[in-house]
Enzyme design. Structure first.
Site: not given
Ligand code: NAP
Length: 477
Positions: A170, A223-224, A227, A245, A279, A381
């Site tokens: 996805k 992602g964040s 999540t 990650e 990132c 971030e």
């Protein structure tokens, strides 16, 4: 208007419901992407399960041949993909052409080659022999973010497929374009149906359905951190393998003996590449006090000269932020930093780009000083073109400030002193340290973070370990 459909079982499937896809540089809707459901994920899992036995049994050389073929086709269409990525994500086309797409090709070729060269361990002993079988996990879920869309999509699916798994992937619904083009490329290259399935849609719907699906055995997620927390909580009880990650708040540490002349362009690049939406960006610049004033002056001069503009313009260095929501988030973070006592030396405002981009989501490259290490701009971030600069007095203080955040992804250290480079690198709490460079990557190395930047490593042997299960076979001799 263009439509980005699901790719399931080797075929494209339209949807009953669609999501608008917007071009960040213009703010205008230019396509629609399928809004997937848990049923779509289930169909993709069934297709992946059906494809798995044959794919897993295929000799590695044959699996590698597919990946090489797809990489070659992607290379032929590099320009088309670079343009698509730039329009979909807002990044400068020059960057998509020199980084995103070449790296996607490299991901495919690297893991194709890796599949041919991996080996397992044997443990001979008197009277017995142990050896380790490394078998594919099965159906794996690959969930990727919007900042480096095809780069991170292929970073996951290439090792997954190369080592014999089948995939339900996805991409972010904000940047679905190149993943869809890539699926078409796989079809053209006759990748067997069901080996790669792409289900589009919202993270809270399709992403969650992948995480919760009982027959998806592993989740590779980039992602964040927010999540990531949800995924860890949800996938844990299913005992899925997890590679997370997540975000970063990476320090760039500059000692007085650094060669500033050669360092400065890279330090500016580390702060602002891809509008700061990477990132690994060095968003906290820590500078030894004796060179602080000189550094700030020279750094700001370079940042002022960065060209913000239409991502499709060859000369643009800073493109548009990915979405309107993200644009406001970044501007809010700057306003909060000012309220916290920060002094904005460069930028700080929306950037106006004339012509077709007048409604785009551009933010000026921004440099902020005078903030405490503990304030939000130095702890959270921002993921935009915003860099803070802080002074430090000695090695110990630099390490303390660097480690004072909840994240632990990457760091870069700038010094000519070899002892100090090794000593500081060993003490920074993170997964990747660069010395006198930034984002110099060798795909054989382990990649990932610690603390709130994630768990697990990808790349090289680590990807092999993640996308396979170890089975010990013991023979009594
Ligand atoms: P995100 O909101 O966490 O989304 C990442 C992916 O997860 C997207 O495909 C998203 O779908 C999906 N998702 C959202 N909610 C989900 C859920 N409940 N279950 C399953 N999937 C879900 O992150 P982002 O804003 O796209 O990306 C930026 C973040 O990624 C930054 O924090 C950045 O540091 C991090 N990042 C980390 C690395 C690394 O290697 N450590 C690399 C790149 C980026 P939708 O977009 O459709 O919601």
């Amino acid at each position: 208007m263009e439509q980005f459909c699901h790719f399931i079982d080797g075929r494209f499937h339209p949807s009953t419901s669609w999501i608008d896809v917007t071009e960040p540089a213009t703010g205008a809707v230019y396509a629609h992407v399928a809004r997937g459901t848990a049923d779509d994920v289930n169909r993709a899992v069934q297709a992946a399960e059906a494809a798995f036995p044959l794919w897993a049994e295929l000799p590695a050389a044959e699996r590698a041949a597919y990946l090489y073929r797809i990489a070659d086709e992607l290379e032929k269409r590099l320009e088309e993909f670079a343009r698509a990525e730039s329009q979909d994500q807002g990044k400068p086309i020059a960057l998509a052409r020199s980084l995103d797409i070449p790296r996607s090709i490299a991901n495919l070729r690297f893991f194709a080659a890796a599949a041919l060269h991996v080996s397992t361990e044997a443990h001979p002993a008197p009277g017995m022999l142990n050896y380790t079988l490394r078998q594919p996990v099965g159906v794996v879920g690959c969930i990727s973010p919007w900042n480096l869309p095809l780069y991170l999509f292929t970073w996951k699916i290439a090792p997954a497929i190369a080592f014999g798994n089948t995939v339900v992937a996805k991409p972010s619904e904000l940047t679905p374009r190149t993943a869809t083009m890539f699926a078409a490329l796989c079809k053209e290259c006759a990748l067997p149906a069901g080996v790669l399935n792409v289900v589009h849609g919202y993270g809270s719907e399709v992403g969650a359905a992948i995480v919760e699906h009982p027959r998806i055995r592993a989740i590779s997620f980039t992602g964040s951190t927010t999540t990531g927390e949800y995924i860890a909580r949800t996938a844990g009880p299913h005992f899925k393998k997890l590679s997370l990650e997540l975000g970063g708040k990476n320090p760039t540490i500059i000692f007085a003996d650094a060669d500033l002349e050669t360092a400065l362009p890279t330090i500016v690049r580390a702060g602002f590449l891809n509008q700061g939406e990477i990132c690994l960006c060095g968003s906290r610049v820590l500078v030894e006090r004796s060179i602080y004033d000189t550094f700030v002056e020279r750094f700001c001069e370079k940042v002022r000269s960065l060209r913000v503009g239409d991502p499709l313009d060859e000369h643009t260095e800073i493109g548009a932020l990915v979405s309107e929501a993200h644009y406001h988030k970044v501007l809010n973070a700057i306003a909060n930093a000012e309220r916290d006592g920060g002094q904005i030396l460069v930028g700080g405002k929306p950037a106006y780009v004339d012509g077709r981009c007048k409604n785009g989501w551009f933010v000026e490259p921004t440099v902020i000083v005078g903030l405490k290490p503990s304030c939000a701009a130095n702890q959270e971030e921002i993921f935009g073109p915003v860099v803070t600069i802080l002074p430090f007095d000695d090695e110990e203080e630099a390490i303390r400030i660097a480690n004072s955040v909840r994240y632990g992804l990457a760091a870069s250290i700038w010094t000519q002193n070899l002892r100090r480079a090794h000593a500081v690198a060993a003490q920074i709490e993170c997964g990747v340290v660069w010395v006198n460079c930034w984002m110099l990557r060798d795909l054989r190395t382990p990649f990932g973070g610690i603390k709130a930047s994630g768990i697990g490593r990808e790349g090289g042997w680590e990807a092999y370990r993640f996308f396979t299960e170890a089975k010990n076979v013991c023979i009594k001799l």
